[in-house]
Design a protein around this motif. Structure first.
Motif, PDB file in Angstrom:
ATOM      1  N   LEU A  12      28.362 -39.758 -66.897  1.00 56.38           N
ATOM      2  CA  LEU A  12      28.951 -39.754 -65.561  1.00 56.38           C
ATOM      3  C   LEU A  12      27.881 -39.901 -64.489  1.00 56.38           C
ATOM      4  O   LEU A  12      28.053 -40.653 -63.520  1.00 56.38           O
ATOM      5  N   ALA A  13      26.760 -39.199 -64.659  1.00 50.00           N
ATOM      6  CA  ALA A  13      25.660 -39.336 -63.700  1.00 50.00           C
ATOM      7  C   ALA A  13      25.114 -40.761 -63.717  1.00 50.00           C
ATOM      8  O   ALA A  13      24.835 -41.348 -62.652  1.00 50.00           O
ATOM      9  N   GLY A  14      24.967 -41.330 -64.922  1.00 53.46           N
ATOM     10  CA  GLY A  14      24.486 -42.703 -65.019  1.00 53.46           C
ATOM     11  C   GLY A  14      25.430 -43.689 -64.371  1.00 53.46           C
ATOM     12  O   GLY A  14      24.999 -44.652 -63.709  1.00 53.46           O
ATOM     13  N   ALA A  15      26.744 -43.475 -64.538  1.00 57.19           N
ATOM     14  CA  ALA A  15      27.727 -44.359 -63.908  1.00 57.19           C
ATOM     15  C   ALA A  15      27.647 -44.256 -62.388  1.00 57.19           C
ATOM     16  O   ALA A  15      27.773 -45.263 -61.670  1.00 57.19           O
ATOM     17  N   THR A  16      27.426 -43.044 -61.872  1.00 61.87           N
ATOM     18  CA  THR A  16      27.286 -42.861 -60.418  1.00 61.87           C
ATOM     19  C   THR A  16      26.066 -43.613 -59.895  1.00 61.87           C
ATOM     20  O   THR A  16      26.124 -44.287 -58.860  1.00 61.87           O
ATOM     21  N   LEU A  38      26.944 -42.580 -50.349  1.00 53.64           N
ATOM     22  CA  LEU A  38      28.246 -41.944 -50.178  1.00 53.64           C
ATOM     23  C   LEU A  38      29.321 -42.679 -50.972  1.00 53.64           C
ATOM     24  O   LEU A  38      30.150 -42.064 -51.648  1.00 53.64           O
ATOM     25  N   LEU A  39      29.299 -44.010 -50.929  1.00 45.82           N
ATOM     26  CA  LEU A  39      30.264 -44.799 -51.693  1.00 45.82           C
ATOM     27  C   LEU A  39      30.049 -44.616 -53.199  1.00 45.82           C
ATOM     28  O   LEU A  39      31.012 -44.590 -53.976  1.00 45.82           O
ATOM     29  N   GLY A  40      28.784 -44.492 -53.608  1.00 49.43           N
ATOM     30  CA  GLY A  40      28.498 -44.249 -55.019  1.00 49.43           C
ATOM     31  C   GLY A  40      29.075 -42.924 -55.494  1.00 49.43           C
ATOM     32  O   GLY A  40      29.586 -42.817 -56.615  1.00 49.43           O
ATOM     33  N   MET A  41      29.005 -41.898 -54.639  1.00 47.19           N
ATOM     34  CA  MET A  41      29.593 -40.606 -54.992  1.00 47.19           C
ATOM     35  C   MET A  41      31.108 -40.734 -55.124  1.00 47.19           C
ATOM     36  O   MET A  41      31.714 -40.151 -56.032  1.00 47.19           O
ATOM     37  N   GLY A  42      31.720 -41.517 -54.212  1.00 44.74           N
ATOM     38  CA  GLY A  42      33.161 -41.724 -54.311  1.00 44.74           C
ATOM     39  C   GLY A  42      33.540 -42.448 -55.588  1.00 44.74           C
ATOM     40  O   GLY A  42      34.510 -42.081 -56.276  1.00 44.74           O
ATOM     41  N   ALA A  43      32.763 -43.483 -55.941  1.00 48.57           N
ATOM     42  CA  ALA A  43      33.032 -44.233 -57.171  1.00 48.57           C
ATOM     43  C   ALA A  43      32.834 -43.348 -58.400  1.00 48.57           C
ATOM     44  O   ALA A  43      33.616 -43.404 -59.358  1.00 48.57           O
ATOM     45  N   GLY A  44      31.786 -42.537 -58.399  1.00 49.79           N
ATOM     46  CA  GLY A  44      31.539 -41.637 -59.520  1.00 49.79           C
ATOM     47  C   GLY A  44      32.663 -40.634 -59.698  1.00 49.79           C
ATOM     48  O   GLY A  44      33.074 -40.322 -60.826  1.00 49.79           O
ATOM     49  N   THR A  45      33.189 -40.113 -58.583  1.00 51.74           N
ATOM     50  CA  THR A  45      34.309 -39.175 -58.658  1.00 51.74           C
ATOM     51  C   THR A  45      35.552 -39.856 -59.217  1.00 51.74           C
ATOM     52  O   THR A  45      36.285 -39.281 -60.043  1.00 51.74           O
ATOM     53  N   LEU A  46      35.797 -41.086 -58.780  1.00 50.45           N
ATOM     54  CA  LEU A  46      36.954 -41.835 -59.292  1.00 50.45           C
ATOM     55  C   LEU A  46      36.820 -42.078 -60.791  1.00 50.45           C
ATOM     56  O   LEU A  46      37.788 -41.937 -61.544  1.00 50.45           O
ATOM     57  N   ILE A  47      35.628 -42.417 -61.243  1.00 50.22           N
ATOM     58  CA  ILE A  47      35.396 -42.616 -62.676  1.00 50.22           C
ATOM     59  C   ILE A  47      35.641 -41.313 -63.437  1.00 50.22           C
ATOM     60  O   ILE A  47      36.252 -41.311 -64.517  1.00 50.22           O
ATOM     61  N   ALA A  48      35.179 -40.203 -62.877  1.00 49.63           N
ATOM     62  CA  ALA A  48      35.365 -38.904 -63.534  1.00 49.63           C
ATOM     63  C   ALA A  48      36.852 -38.600 -63.715  1.00 49.63           C
ATOM     64  O   ALA A  48      37.279 -38.116 -64.778  1.00 49.63           O
ATOM     65  N   LEU A  49      37.649 -38.878 -62.691  1.00 50.06           N
ATOM     66  CA  LEU A  49      39.070 -38.539 -62.742  1.00 50.06           C
ATOM     67  C   LEU A  49      39.859 -39.471 -63.653  1.00 50.06           C
ATOM     68  O   LEU A  49      40.815 -39.049 -64.308  1.00 50.06           O
ATOM     69  N   THR A  50      39.466 -40.732 -63.696  1.00 50.25           N
ATOM     70  CA  THR A  50      40.241 -41.714 -64.472  1.00 50.25           C
ATOM     71  C   THR A  50      39.840 -41.775 -65.937  1.00 50.25           C
ATOM     72  O   THR A  50      40.621 -42.234 -66.771  1.00 50.25           O
ATOM     73  N   THR A  51      38.645 -41.322 -66.256  1.00 47.90           N
ATOM     74  CA  THR A  51      38.174 -41.399 -67.642  1.00 47.90           C
ATOM     75  C   THR A  51      38.131 -40.040 -68.329  1.00 47.90           C
ATOM     76  O   THR A  51      37.915 -39.969 -69.545  1.00 47.90           O
ATOM     77  N   GLY A  52      38.305 -38.962 -67.574  1.00 43.47           N
ATOM     78  CA  GLY A  52      38.222 -37.639 -68.165  1.00 43.47           C
ATOM     79  C   GLY A  52      36.806 -37.132 -68.342  1.00 43.47           C
ATOM     80  O   GLY A  52      36.592 -36.099 -68.985  1.00 43.47           O
ATOM     81  N   LEU A  53      35.822 -37.840 -67.764  1.00 45.29           N
ATOM     82  CA  LEU A  53      34.427 -37.395 -67.887  1.00 45.29           C
ATOM     83  C   LEU A  53      34.128 -36.190 -67.001  1.00 45.29           C
ATOM     84  O   LEU A  53      33.096 -35.532 -67.167  1.00 45.29           O
ATOM     85  N   GLY A  54      34.980 -35.908 -66.053  1.00 44.65           N
ATOM     86  CA  GLY A  54      34.761 -34.780 -65.151  1.00 44.65           C
ATOM     87  C   GLY A  54      36.055 -34.441 -64.442  1.00 44.65           C
ATOM     88  O   GLY A  54      37.076 -35.114 -64.604  1.00 44.65           O
ATOM     89  N   HIS A  55      36.029 -33.381 -63.639  1.00 46.02           N
ATOM     90  CA  HIS A  55      37.212 -32.964 -62.899  1.00 46.02           C
ATOM     91  C   HIS A  55      36.790 -32.347 -61.583  1.00 46.02           C
ATOM     92  O   HIS A  55      35.648 -31.904 -61.414  1.00 46.02           O
ATOM     93  N   LEU A  56      37.722 -32.324 -60.636  1.00 46.20           N
ATOM     94  CA  LEU A  56      37.455 -31.710 -59.343  1.00 46.20           C
ATOM     95  C   LEU A  56      37.517 -30.194 -59.465  1.00 46.20           C
ATOM     96  O   LEU A  56      38.297 -29.656 -60.258  1.00 46.20           O
ATOM     97  N   ALA A  57      36.686 -29.518 -58.663  1.00 47.66           N
ATOM     98  CA  ALA A  57      36.722 -28.057 -58.607  1.00 47.66           C
ATOM     99  C   ALA A  57      37.407 -27.672 -57.307  1.00 47.66           C
ATOM    100  O   ALA A  57      36.787 -27.737 -56.242  1.00 47.66           O
ATOM    101  N   PRO A  58      38.684 -27.320 -57.320  1.00 46.70           N
ATOM    102  CA  PRO A  58      39.416 -27.091 -56.078  1.00 46.70           C
ATOM    103  C   PRO A  58      38.781 -25.994 -55.238  1.00 46.70           C
ATOM    104  O   PRO A  58      38.368 -24.953 -55.747  1.00 46.70           O
ATOM    105  N   ALA A  59      38.710 -26.254 -53.937  1.00 46.30           N
ATOM    106  CA  ALA A  59      38.188 -25.253 -53.009  1.00 46.30           C
ATOM    107  C   ALA A  59      39.306 -24.311 -52.607  1.00 46.30           C
ATOM    108  O   ALA A  59      40.458 -24.708 -52.461  1.00 46.30           O
ATOM    109  N   GLY A  60      38.959 -23.064 -52.397  1.00 42.60           N
ATOM    110  CA  GLY A  60      39.962 -22.096 -51.999  1.00 42.60           C
ATOM    111  C   GLY A  60      40.459 -22.344 -50.599  1.00 42.60           C
ATOM    112  O   GLY A  60      39.760 -22.854 -49.741  1.00 42.60           O
ATOM    113  N   GLY A  61      41.688 -21.956 -50.337  1.00 39.36           N
ATOM    114  CA  GLY A  61      42.251 -22.097 -49.012  1.00 39.36           C
ATOM    115  C   GLY A  61      42.643 -23.513 -48.706  1.00 39.36           C
ATOM    116  O   GLY A  61      41.921 -24.236 -48.074  1.00 39.36           O
TER     117      GLY A  61
END
Length: 466
Positions: free
Chosen positions: A180-184, A205-228
């Motif tokens: 995932l880091a390499g893809a970012t 910034l765009l690379g971080m967005g693309a890396g997050t999208l890859i994480a969500l669509t491939t299962g390589l990572g997930h979001l950590a929801p913020a409280g509130g």
């Protein structure tokens, strides 16, 4: 009776830097500046939150504080207030190198001590400004280059730990995180290659967005929801790590760094003055820029960030667009404050997976290391003195990295000083440069600048630092 002069002053309304633009022009130009610089506060905040183990909600609050302080500092530098701010189109950011030192101190001595170190470093910057001309000569390009290179190397090590996680923790060095880091990184490089103009400056910034999208669509990572999850404003938390703890020895890395910033501020101020067509006067303007940096850094320490520094990133936009007005960057400051207080933005950004943050950070701090190499390239390193200064400074700075236990038998104060590669390398560079310069001066009556490869030029002709 002498007739009054009609020649416009540097701050005259006739000067391009003081041009007031209509809102319909001001808004898009200000937004352009925000796009060019927002990747730095976002990425450094994520890096801090992940490295210190903050919750997603804590990271969101820290991001809010960082963006608000960036906006306040940008307003102060652009508009000026008394002797704070040079009234030039500057923006303010959390220093990447300062963030690296802050994180390392927080890991070694606790975040409360890191907070106290920020406050001590800001106080030191205030204290040395009356002696600005003398202090800045201690940090010619050969010293600055060695310092920045060592900071970049140290920070690459920290960023790599974001990808692998802590040794012994579940999922340590998981292949999915490395991929995932390499893809970012790959996405960031792709954006740097294909984008142009202002969009290219947002590649991280765009690379971080693309890396997050890859994480969500491939299962390589997930979001950590913020409280509130509410939509109200996000308010920064005062003293998020508790009451500051003051330890001068532990603060030494940031104290040294705060002094080195004077050389960088000098170059940036000269460059910005030339860009907007205003006569350069470092003796007047540099202390004003430094005072604003120090003041915002005090608030930064109180709200959990590292030192805040004025950035040269947006000077290129002024050259590109031909717009010289400081009110454009002041508008950017207002936008940054608004974004910092907008809860959904900071909470979503704070939930990005750690390997994505680590991949982006590897790009950022690799570039910082290259900046140090570039600065060293200005110093005629082939000369005997220059080569020796660089070689021994890098040796002193890399020893704690390649042999972490080298100084374990020394007293605590010695381990604190010598065990920090940045401090050890910078002190070695300063002392060796001064010795070679003194020796050359004693031998031929000159200033020895060329002998050491990087003698400090007069303040008015200081070369801008990257």
């Amino acid at each position: 009776m002498t007739a009054p002069s009609t020649k416009p002053t540097p701050l005259s309304p006739l000067s391009p830097v003081d041009e007031r633009l209509p809102v319909r022009r001001l808004a898009p130009l200000s937004a352009q500046h925000v796009l060019a610089m927002v990747a730095a506060p976002v990425s450094t905040t994520f890096l801090t939150g992940q490295a210190l183990g903050l919750t997603a909600a804590g990271t969101a609050s820290l991001l809010s504080a960082t963006l608000v302080l960036c906006g306040a500092g940008t307003l102060l530098q652009s508009l000026g207030l008394w002797r704070f701010g040079a009234r030039l189109p500057f923006v303010m950011l959390p220093g990447g190198a300062a963030t690296a030192l802050f994180i390392q101190m927080a890991k070694d001595h606790g975040p409360a001590t890191a907070t106290g170190s920020v406050l001590l470093a800001a106080a030191l910057l205030f204290a040395v400004l009356p002696f600005y001309a003398k202090v800045v000569r201690l940090f010619p390009p050969v010293v600055m280059g060695a310092t920045v290179l060592l900071i970049g190397i140290a920070m690459i090590r920290v960023a790599a730990q974001l990808v692998t996680g802590r040794p012994g923790s579940p999922g340590y060095a998981a292949p999915s995180a490395v991929v995932l880091a390499g893809a970012t990184i790959a996405c960031t490089v792709l954006f740097l290659m294909v984008l142009r103009g202002i969009w290219r400056q947002t590649a991280v910034l765009l690379g971080m967005g693309a890396g997050t999208l890859i994480a969500l669509t491939t299962g390589l990572g997930h979001l950590a929801p913020a409280g509130g999850a509410g939509g109200g404003p996000t308010l920064p938390h005062l003293l998020p790590y508790g009451a500051p703890h003051f330890d001068v020895l532990a603060a030494l890395p940031l104290l040294v760094f705060s002094l080195t910033t004077l050389a960088e501020i000098t170059g940036q101020t000269v460059l910005n003055s030339e860009t907007v067509g205003r006569e350069s006067d470092p003796a007047r303007d540099v202390p004003r820029v430094a005072r604003a940096d120090a003041l915002i850094s005090v608030f930064g320490g109180l709200f959990g960030t590292s030192l805040m520094v004025t950035s040269a990133e947006n000077i290129g936009i002024g050259r590109l667009t031909g717009v010289r007005s400081r009110f454009v960057t002041a508008g950017a400051g207002v936008l940054l404050i608004a974004v910092g207080l907008l809860a959904p933005v900071s909470r979503v950004l704070a939930s990005i997976p750690a390997p994505v943050v680590g991949g982006s950070a590897l790009v950022i701090y690799g570039i910082i290391a290259v900046m140090g190499i570039d600065m060293l390239g200005r110093t005629a390193p082939g000369s005997a003195g220059g080569s020796t200064v660089i070689a021994l400074a890098l040796t002193a700075g890399l020893l704690p990295v390649v042999a972490p236990d080298l100084y374990q038998g020394f007293p605590t104060w010695a381990r604190t000083v010598l065990g920090s590669g940045v401090v050890a390398g910078t002190l070695a560079a300063v002392l060796l440069h001064a010795l070679f310069r003194a020796f050359a001066s004693g031998g031929d009556g000159g200033d020895g600048g060329s002998a050491e490869g990087g003698g400090t030029p007069p303040v008015r002709s200081a070369r801008p630092a990257d």
